[in-house]
Scaffold this active site. Structure first.
Site, PDB file in Angstrom:
ATOM      1  N   THR A  75      13.814  -4.291 -17.605  1.00 47.76           N
ATOM      2  CA  THR A  75      14.960  -3.474 -17.148  1.00 47.76           C
ATOM      3  C   THR A  75      14.529  -2.352 -16.110  1.00 47.76           C
ATOM      4  O   THR A  75      15.279  -1.959 -15.265  1.00 47.76           O
ATOM      5  CB  THR A  75      15.665  -2.680 -18.226  1.00 47.76           C
ATOM      6  OG1 THR A  75      14.785  -1.781 -19.027  1.00 47.76           O
ATOM      7  CG2 THR A  75      16.471  -3.828 -19.291  1.00 47.76           C
ATOM      8  N   LEU A 125      18.665  -0.174 -14.599  1.00 52.01           N
ATOM      9  CA  LEU A 125      20.100  -0.433 -15.148  1.00 52.01           C
ATOM     10  C   LEU A 125      19.804  -1.210 -16.346  1.00 52.01           C
ATOM     11  O   LEU A 125      19.440  -2.303 -16.161  1.00 52.01           O
ATOM     12  CB  LEU A 125      21.059  -1.356 -14.022  1.00 52.01           C
ATOM     13  CG  LEU A 125      22.327  -1.328 -14.636  1.00 52.01           C
ATOM     14  CD1 LEU A 125      23.150   0.005 -14.741  1.00 52.01           C
ATOM     15  CD2 LEU A 125      22.903  -2.347 -13.497  1.00 52.01           C
ATOM     16  N   HIS A 126      19.813  -0.713 -17.656  1.00 54.65           N
ATOM     17  CA  HIS A 126      19.343  -1.439 -18.654  1.00 54.65           C
ATOM     18  C   HIS A 126      20.174  -2.376 -19.380  1.00 54.65           C
ATOM     19  O   HIS A 126      19.853  -3.569 -19.324  1.00 54.65           O
ATOM     20  CB  HIS A 126      19.053  -0.292 -20.061  1.00 54.65           C
ATOM     21  CG  HIS A 126      18.350   0.720 -19.460  1.00 54.65           C
ATOM     22  ND1 HIS A 126      16.643   0.358 -19.419  1.00 54.65           N
ATOM     23  CD2 HIS A 126      18.065   2.020 -19.318  1.00 54.65           C
ATOM     24  CE1 HIS A 126      15.997   1.416 -19.245  1.00 54.65           C
ATOM     25  NE2 HIS A 126      16.953   2.565 -18.861  1.00 54.65           N
ATOM     26  N   ASP A 127      21.562  -1.892 -19.882  1.00 57.41           N
ATOM     27  CA  ASP A 127      22.335  -2.816 -20.698  1.00 57.41           C
ATOM     28  C   ASP A 127      23.053  -4.043 -19.940  1.00 57.41           C
ATOM     29  O   ASP A 127      23.344  -5.112 -20.530  1.00 57.41           O
ATOM     30  CB  ASP A 127      23.396  -1.896 -21.364  1.00 57.41           C
ATOM     31  CG  ASP A 127      22.788  -1.139 -22.195  1.00 57.41           C
ATOM     32  OD1 ASP A 127      23.611   0.130 -22.759  1.00 57.41           O
ATOM     33  OD2 ASP A 127      21.694  -1.304 -22.858  1.00 57.41           O
ATOM     34  N   CYS A 178      21.266  -6.122 -18.267  1.00 55.41           N
ATOM     35  CA  CYS A 178      20.461  -7.422 -18.226  1.00 55.41           C
ATOM     36  C   CYS A 178      20.768  -8.484 -19.247  1.00 55.41           C
ATOM     37  O   CYS A 178      20.912  -9.519 -18.707  1.00 55.41           O
ATOM     38  CB  CYS A 178      18.837  -6.829 -18.391  1.00 55.41           C
ATOM     39  SG  CYS A 178      18.526  -5.805 -17.034  1.00 55.41           S
TER      40      CYS A 178
END
Ligand code: RIB
Ligand code: CA
Length: 311
Positions: A195, A241-243, A245
């Site tokens: 991420t 931008l983590h979620d 992914c």
């Protein structure tokens, strides 16, 4: 086009909200439910925020179920510094019109998965893994009946973001994560190694801002908030931008590289609580876990922008 049935379990949360906007707009996904958990902000806010995002996306056909207010064993966590006190950055919250589903999220996960063919329902866990762990405890057959479990969580080469060795989602409820990783279900983990390669740069935010749709406008505003937090907290320009992914992988798996592994979670030590020991020395033929090692950041943002483009 093949359609993937999906349950999203999340703690909106700025990047959770972006992941939800992507999923709500993706025709390739049959979104069976959104489940919420306490995490970034308390559970009553993550539940409200999921319903706010659903309303902006115009997807009140998708039920939202409220879930665990606290981890299995630890006190409630929190990450309001990165998501704002209300959990949606500086988006003005409102009381959403859509209803909240009956019963706890863990029951909804069991019911929705077990009544469909084995392997047909994927679960995306974008916050602490408490609801899925509770569902597995409630229904012992669940792990074998689940489709892929795609998780935003874990720290390896990049190190941690809540402590030196742990990523927030796993750190917040390491006991729940240990249950899920040990359950025998197939887990694809998008930790910080992947991420951190997906960054909300100024051109990428502007591309979203240029779109004339409410979800795109809201997404750009959420990313602007994260951009400000990143500048203030880390002196950097482009927040990870983590979620989105795990959702992006379900839609375009070629955007990521995965490696077979075995993932175990530290639950005994307070010093390294929530560390994910990602062991690549496994037999690829029998490994149940995979770890995302690379991500095409521009490709993820192109997917997000294309999906949120008004019809
Ligand atoms: O470490 C990043 C994760 O923690 C993301 O899911 C973010 O929403 C926070 O919950
Ligand atoms: Ca999250």
């Amino acid at each position: 086009m093949s359609i993937q049935s999906l349950i999203i379990d999340c703690d909106p949360g700025v990047d959770d909200a972006v992941a939800l906007f992507l999923a709500f707009a993706a025709p390739e996904l049959e979104l069976l439910a959104v489940c919420t958990v306490g995490g970034n902000v308390p559970a009553h806010l993550t539940q409200r925020n999921a319903r706010i995002v659903r309303q902006i996306a115009g997807r009140e056909d998708v039920p939202v179920y409220g879930g665990a207010e606290r981890p299995l064993k630890r006190p409630p966590a929190g990450a309001g510094d990165f998501h704002g006190p209300e959990g949606l950055g500086d988006l003005e919250p409102f009381e959403p019109t859509g209803i909240i589903g009956d019963g706890p999220a863990a029951n909804a996960i069991v019911d929705l998965v077990m009544k469909r063919p084995a392997g047909s329902v994927a679960v995306a866990v974008l916050g602490p893994m408490t609801n899925l762990a509770l569902a597995m405890k409630r229904e012992r057959r669940l792990a074998d009946h689940l489709g892929p479990v795609v998780v935003m969580g874990g720290a390896r080469s990049e190190g941690g973001n809540i402590t030196a060795s742990a990523e927030f989602n796993i750190w917040a409820d390491p006991d729940a994560a240990a249950v899920v990783f040990a359950s025998g279900c197939d887990v694809i983990a998008f930790g910080l190694d992947a991420t951190h390669q997906v960054r909300a740069t100024e051109p990428r935010i502007r591309a979203l801002q240029a779109l004339r749709s409410e979800p795109a406008r809201a997404t750009a505003a959420l990313l602007r908030f994260s951009q400000r937090v990143e500048r203030e907290a880390n002196g950097a320009e482009a927040p990870p931008l983590h979620d989105p992914c795990p959702i992006a992988w379900l839609l375009k798996p070629e955007l990521f590289s995965l490696k077979p592994c075995r993932i175990e979670v530290e639950t005994a030590s307070e010093l390294t609580r929530g560390h994910t020991a990602v062991e690549f020395r496994v037999d690829p033929a029998t490994a149940r876990h995979r770890w995302a090692t690379t991500a095409d950041g521009q490709g993820v943002f192109d997917l997000l922008t294309d999906t949120l483009k008004p019809a």
